[in-house]
Write a protein that holds these residues in place. Structure first.
Motif, PDB file in Angstrom:
ATOM      1  N   SER A  68       0.834  -1.204   0.000  1.00 32.88           N
ATOM      2  CA  SER A  68       0.000   0.000   0.000  1.00 32.88           C
ATOM      3  C   SER A  68       0.866   1.250   0.000  1.00 32.88           C
ATOM      4  N   ARG A  71       2.184   1.925  -3.488  1.00 32.08           N
ATOM      5  CA  ARG A  71       1.184   2.579  -4.333  1.00 32.08           C
ATOM      6  C   ARG A  71       0.997   4.037  -3.920  1.00 32.08           C
ATOM      7  N   HIS A 176      -8.022   4.568   0.393  1.00 35.17           N
ATOM      8  CA  HIS A 176      -6.834   3.864   0.850  1.00 35.17           C
ATOM      9  C   HIS A 176      -6.114   3.266  -0.357  1.00 35.17           C
ATOM     10  N   SER A 178      -4.688   0.566  -0.718  1.00 36.03           N
ATOM     11  CA  SER A 178      -4.660  -0.896  -0.700  1.00 36.03           C
ATOM     12  C   SER A 178      -5.054  -1.467  -2.058  1.00 36.03           C
ATOM     13  N   TRP A 179      -4.448  -2.586  -2.399  1.00 30.04           N
ATOM     14  CA  TRP A 179      -4.803  -3.266  -3.651  1.00 30.04           C
ATOM     15  C   TRP A 179      -6.234  -3.794  -3.595  1.00 30.04           C
TER      16      TRP A 179
END
Length: 216
Positions: A68, A71, A176, A178-179
């Protein structure tokens, strides 16, 4: 506890030694030893405010030390050295410690003790912060208050209005990194084409950039 707003160092020392969620919890005690993760300075003009550390961050003590974080750094257009330079970028999650996991293995919400005891004082000690990146619903609830829209998607979609509002620091809401949010990103292509260019421009203004557009 009355803090002198100019004394950021002692305040950070108290936060990093905090055991409130074990010794005086608002609900159930933290299920493991506290390890508060926060980065701040009197010179950073940009602050990232996310949710709470995950298991990997809890183990290393390094915020966003996971995919995360990779990214997020791509979104910001900066490298790891710049990201972890606390003189230029503060990181103040809503929960300073990893909150533990629920029965399904997902992370629990940020502990409420952190915002209740520390956040107002911490931001008062950093009056130079010009922009807060409010990542996720908990950060948006704290930084926007009643100005938060009905859903996270609606809040992020109205980022132009929120960023233009007269306040200090200004707020830019983000999902967020996150993937797990890949589907959201596919459904909202404007995030990449419209919001990210403005995000990178704001980061460049507050941190400084190299000739190739990436922070040095």
């Amino acid at each position: 506890m009355n803090d002198n707003p100019s004394e950021l160092g002692p305040l950070l020392s108290r936060i990093r030694a905090c055991r409130i969620c074990v010794e005086e919890p608002l609900t159930r005690p933290l299920p493991h030893a506290p390890r508060p993760v926060v980065r701040a300075s009197r010179s950073a003009r940009l602050c990232i405010c996310g949710q709470a550390p995950g298991t990997r961050v809890h183990a290393t003590g390094i915020p966003f030390n996971d995919p995360s974080g990779d990214r997020l750094r791509e979104w910001l257009g900066i490298d790891r050295d710049t990201f972890y330079d606390e003189n230029r970028l503060a990181i103040v999650p809503m929960g300073f410690c990893f909150p533990g996991q629920d029965a399904k293995g997902g992370d629990l919400p940020p502990r409420r003790e952190c915002a209740a005891n520390w956040h107002d004082r911490l931001f008062a000690a950093m009056p130079q912060i010009e922009l807060v990146l409010a990542i996720g619903q908990y950060a948006q609830a704290y930084h926007l208050g009643a100005g938060r829209r009905r859903t996270l998607s609606a809040t992020v979609a109205d980022w132009r209005t929120i960023l233009a509002e007269e306040r200090r620091p200004r707020i830019l809401p983000l999902p967020h990194p996150s993937w797990r949010n890949n589907a959201w990103l596919r459904r909202n292509p404007w995030f990449e084409t419209e919001l990210l260019p403005e995000l990178r421009a704001q980061v460049a203004r507050l941190i400084g950039e190299g000739g190739d557009g990436r922070m040095r």
